[in-house]
Scaffold this active site. Structure first.
Site, PDB file in Angstrom:
ATOM      1  N   GLU C   8       5.033   4.336  -3.575  1.00 32.28           N
ATOM      2  CA  GLU C   8       5.825   4.071  -2.365  1.00 32.28           C
ATOM      3  C   GLU C   8       6.633   2.817  -2.627  1.00 32.28           C
ATOM      4  OE1 GLU C   8       3.836   3.830   1.584  1.00 32.28           O
ATOM      5  OE2 GLU C   8       5.410   2.372   2.041  1.00 32.28           O
ATOM      6  N   HIS C 170       7.056   8.748   5.333  1.00 36.59           N
ATOM      7  CA  HIS C 170       7.114   7.288   5.333  1.00 36.59           C
ATOM      8  C   HIS C 170       7.577   6.818   6.714  1.00 36.59           C
ATOM      9  CE1 HIS C 170       8.925   3.348   4.398  1.00 36.59           C
ATOM     10  NE2 HIS C 170       8.107   3.312   3.366  1.00 36.59           N
ATOM     11  N   ASP C 295       4.316  -0.687  -2.124  1.00 31.51           N
ATOM     12  CA  ASP C 295       5.335  -0.849  -1.092  1.00 31.51           C
ATOM     13  C   ASP C 295       6.295  -1.979  -1.465  1.00 31.51           C
ATOM     14  OD1 ASP C 295       6.817  -0.365   1.154  1.00 31.51           O
ATOM     15  OD2 ASP C 295       5.287  -0.930   2.602  1.00 31.51           O
TER      16      ASP C 295
END
Lengths: 374, 374, 374, 374
Positions: C8, C170, C295
């Protein structure tokens, strides 16, 4: 976490170091500061510096294992006991805000052990309990082992209970006879890897199942190394301790081993810096049964403290395990000459955002080190 | 475990049941005793019998959600509040050893809410705190939502703090406007599955980040359903609550959300009978932040109690979570007319071997149900 | 752990950065390397260096949220989609051993989305799946929200299943309309603190309960942030999803939400570096359902990796969560042009004693950092 | 869970029951079906009925401890070995879909043990491995103990590895000499409470540290009772196994004890039905290292199964630990004459809503018994 307390921390007498020789423990390439002998003898130098650097407010010191338990000669053991206690009082009183003492006791004569413990707890300063190194060596060849579940030790347990002196049961190196066939060729297993715990957990259960804790409800016992396997085994211990098969087992018929933990039996983290093992222990015996300890100098102070300070666990349990549970178990630490006090998680630097670090998160590279270093 | 206390337990007024209609909650094949309406109206019959059968000593009762919060007309809401509180006092006083009361409050006018809470806590008997069902519906079409982080509610929070009245923040069904596009065609997600928690956790954090707990350090808040996701999110909440980006967020700059749990914020297990979730909560916020609850009659009393009674967890945490933490948070329960008292694990039948069952282990088919049923 | 994979991980198009402006995310005192804009635009410089330094072998890159989902104009969204995918292919193919791509898709027209996904998966190189930023903004004022549980999206899900292209759901910033009353004055809660998860968990459950995973058993979905609360809620979700009340809910009547995890639904650790939350997730959904992610650049690469590398967890789960589960979910990563392979814990430097460090324990100050750094 | 497999399950030869007398294990008030002797001799009656009632598809049977290991006379031990194996083959072949066999082996002569194991694995039907009851009694007075870490046993380990026959290391009652001083007056501690585990964990580590697993990488070992304390001790074992102090310890210098778990060493849950202990084991050694077992008839089949069936744990780990890990370790179970197969969680009744129970949650009193009983 600031203001941690550690309670399985060894020292050696200059006069008896040879007898308790840690030769072989120190790797060949160790620096002078890493020599076990040096570190056992040192109290106010390198040890204190490391306590300062790693947030340890106080250590309860105890004579290096096997101590008096290793001396099969009664007179020698009793002499070592009193001289070690005198020496340790002097050392602790040089800095009682940072050190306290466990009495070293010869266990040849339970009455003499009770008297020496009484002397330490009432006549001397800085003593908060006692530490016994497993069984007492005895007999002409040193191969007789004295265990403290025998009824003749009740006079000792009575004194410990009356004095409110918790007793730490610590492992020791075995006498040659024990398990000779099993381990003489496998020394690497016989000591701290497994043998220490396998013997101490038996001795502790022997004391409990003999009904000692029932006869002396004010008596408190402590074991180290995350409970010497016992928290993990709690279900099986109680499941298998068949009362009908062993009607002369003296422990109360209406209690489980589990019931004593947190009331009369406590564990420390000494030498077992494993979060899964700590989490399992908290589940099985509760955080109120657990206390931080290091096992210095057989363990590294920074190792133990970095581990503890970075555990992701709620602040209540961290401050209790790291400090306050110890004060509750040893209330003398909150009196003269130590004068420690119960502290909040906040006091100990757990949680909160301080020192201007009001921006965190997105770019704070140290945030996952959740516990703040001041 | 005997002597459990449960604190998110609903009742309905006979006069207002239609307004809080649980139609649709009761399956077609339900027995009479399983009808929500029946069970909401009943207090001293089927409910009490189930409490007896499942070891629940006391329930703190609260008016069925949405209660006063569902009435957008201020007069109607205030009337319901006082009549519900009067009715509940009567019911509780019929059996105050087994029931206590949360005040139902209209939150249209914070001063009026404070006054009604004061009336309940000081003039009436059996009240130990208040329960609010999320936001207050308001406005001509009922679509205005009042949230309690607004500064005008400080007068209410002040009263709750001064009265030592903890406030339970409970979910409610949404007004039509909320997330209309998202959920109008997915009603199964909008209520207890996810929507309840997703809205209450926001409201709770709104109150905390508005600085309410800082301004009123004696104020205590409770949320149910294992903390409405928050214990699991604790790291991320604090990690992402960026103080620099939001300088006008009023919560203390030197505190984390985590710091309030166990001091001013508490959770219950209502409707979330998951051991992994409870274990995670104990890790993240500590057992002292957790209390057993059921959410009757939206949950089954036996379901909740069988789950709780068979958790393999140490006796200290079980008795605290199942009972004693609640007494510490609501000390009025230890006074007239309830007169409950702190009990030991032993008192509550956790641990120990009793009733002649001194042989266990090998052939005891029920031993793995560790907690003894007397 | 060496050879971690993270999935991600954001990038921005130079041409669209303004539209996805992260202004406000960067603290005033940030160094140039800490500016979100810089880090979103960079792929082969600072980002790759940090991957090298922290044991990340490969990142699957995705267009910075809200991406195409933020464009309510269909043509603009579709144009952004194809241009972002073309740009990303170029970037990935500069270093396909270290990067792979998620397709960015406009979700205005499900058939167009399916076609663009097909183009990426079959005509372009380096694409292994797609990432959608929650709902698609639509309508003249941008306030219409399109959710993908609607039956008209089946054509898209069919394509994703047929192409063996897992789809990452997401979070995104909300449109103004959402919860306007609730959150307009509390922006700090509306984003990553709680709002992101509260919306994505609803959207994911909407898709599952609409029966999408039943109709397309080859379809796989991924959610980040330790599962957007769901692992902790697993019991309650299934407990409360009342099939009798909602007979037109299309999900299979004989399945639980839990049943889909590890088969068709997976989570990542992105932005939630909490060991208690990971342990809870492993208990509830199994280690095979979990994958490491960071992230970046909204999180620090070292933060995420130091956390992961020092978790005290068995080597099997660490290497699966840190790497191999991702390869099993995205088998294209094991083909040209990436050619990654399943590795053992040993390969990844988990466990073992290497580089001559055959003495450890007693004096090894770094031993409690159990995972070896080579 | 349906279709569980259990692998530490005892039987007795009619001819040798006296020698392995379990007298004293059966409480005075036991029903006939609860007599150990009866249950050890029974295979196809009460045992099979309980397997049916509790979802156990197959048991791997082994000769009641101490078996051949208890016979210090070599000829007697070897005779018992072959006759027990012949008898067990007959029994297993009466119902090979429900039973399989561990070979009983005399360990006086490693070559003879290898030959007998070869005979069982290649000439006989139904054998999938061997079970050894700790050390072999030997010597004229029976007090010599033979341990299998001695190099002369390599011929046996070689055979076990070549035959792909995993070896289960099971505890046994001690010879009188062992720890005589420590335990002669405390028999309640010497057996299953602590003594069994304390001896088997040492023996297992002796074998590992002797390098046996390194020399025979196809060799697999199994220990019961939740790993005989080892999972809890994993950190400390590796931390304290000081390679520098013991240069002649033969285990690979570049491996940790931890590294062998899940590859060559496995544990079972026999006799330790504790969820906290299982959770700790999964954390430390991974679910792939764990297998369900009972320890019948020393434990109750319903006790073990009720515990296992109600653990709140993800379906992947439950089905692996309850069944599939065993099939992977003993692939012969998937061949003639057993023909078992890997099953999904769904196959085993874990998860899902079946048999018309499409309404659950609100009023389902059995829902918290999460695992469905069909």
């Amino acid at each position: 976490m600031h203001f941690k307390i550690a309670l399985e921390e060894g020292f050696a007498l200059p006069s008896s170091l040879a007898q308790n020789s840690p030769i072989g423990f120190t790797p060949a390439n160790a620096s002078p500061e890493e020599h076990l002998s040096t570190n056992l003898l040192d109290i106010h130098g390198h040890r204190l510096r490391q306590m300062d650097e790693n947030g340890v407010e106080l250590m309860i010191l105890s004579l290096n294992s096997a101590g008096c338990q290793g001396l099969s000669d009664q007179t020698a053991a009793e002499t070592l006991s009193s001289s070690a206690n005198d020496y340790l009082e002097d050392q602790v009183m040089k800095n009682p805000k940072r050190f306290a003492a466990f009495a070293a006791l010869s266990m040849h004569d339970p009455k003499q052990a009770a008297d020496e413990l009484t002397r330490c707890m009432t006549k001397k300063k800085g003593f908060v309990g006692a530490l016994l190194n497993d069984f007492q060596s005895s007999g002409p060849n040193g191969n007789t082992m004295l265990f403290y579940d025998h009824p003749r030790y009740d006079v000792f347990w009575q004194a410990a209970a009356d004095l409110r002196a918790p007793v730490y049961i610590h492992p020791r190196t075995p006498t040659p006879l024990i398990n000779e066939q099993m381990w003489k060729d496998r020394p690497w297993l016989n000591l701290s890897v497994l043998g220490f715990a396998n013997r101490v957990n038996m001795h502790l259960l022997a004391i409990i199942t003999a009904g000692v804790l029932d006869r002396f409800p004010d008596l408190k016992l402590v074991i180290g190394h995350m409970g010497e396997h016992i928290p993990f085994e709690m279900y099986r211990l109680d499941h298998k301790l068949d009362r009908a098969r062993f009607p002369n087992m003296k422990m109360r018929k209406d209690k489980l081993i589990r019931d004593y933990f947190g009331e009369q039996v406590f564990i420390t983290t000494s030498g077992h810096f494993s979060t899964p093992a700590l989490v399992c222990s908290i589940s099985e015996i509760g955080s109120k049964s657990c206390m931080f300890s290091i096992d210095y100098p057989f363990e590294s102070i920074p190792n133990a403290c970095v581990w503890y300070d970075e555990i992701q666990l709620n602040q209540h349990d961290l401050v209790d395990i790291g400090r306050n549970n110890c004060l509750r178990l040893f209330p003398k630490l909150m009196q003269e000459p130590h004068n420690l006090s119960i502290k909040s998680a906040w006091d100990c630097g757990i949680g909160g955002l301080r020192n201007g670090e009001t921006t965190y998160g997105l770019f704070n590279k140290s945030f996952n080190h959740r516990l703040m270093k001041q």
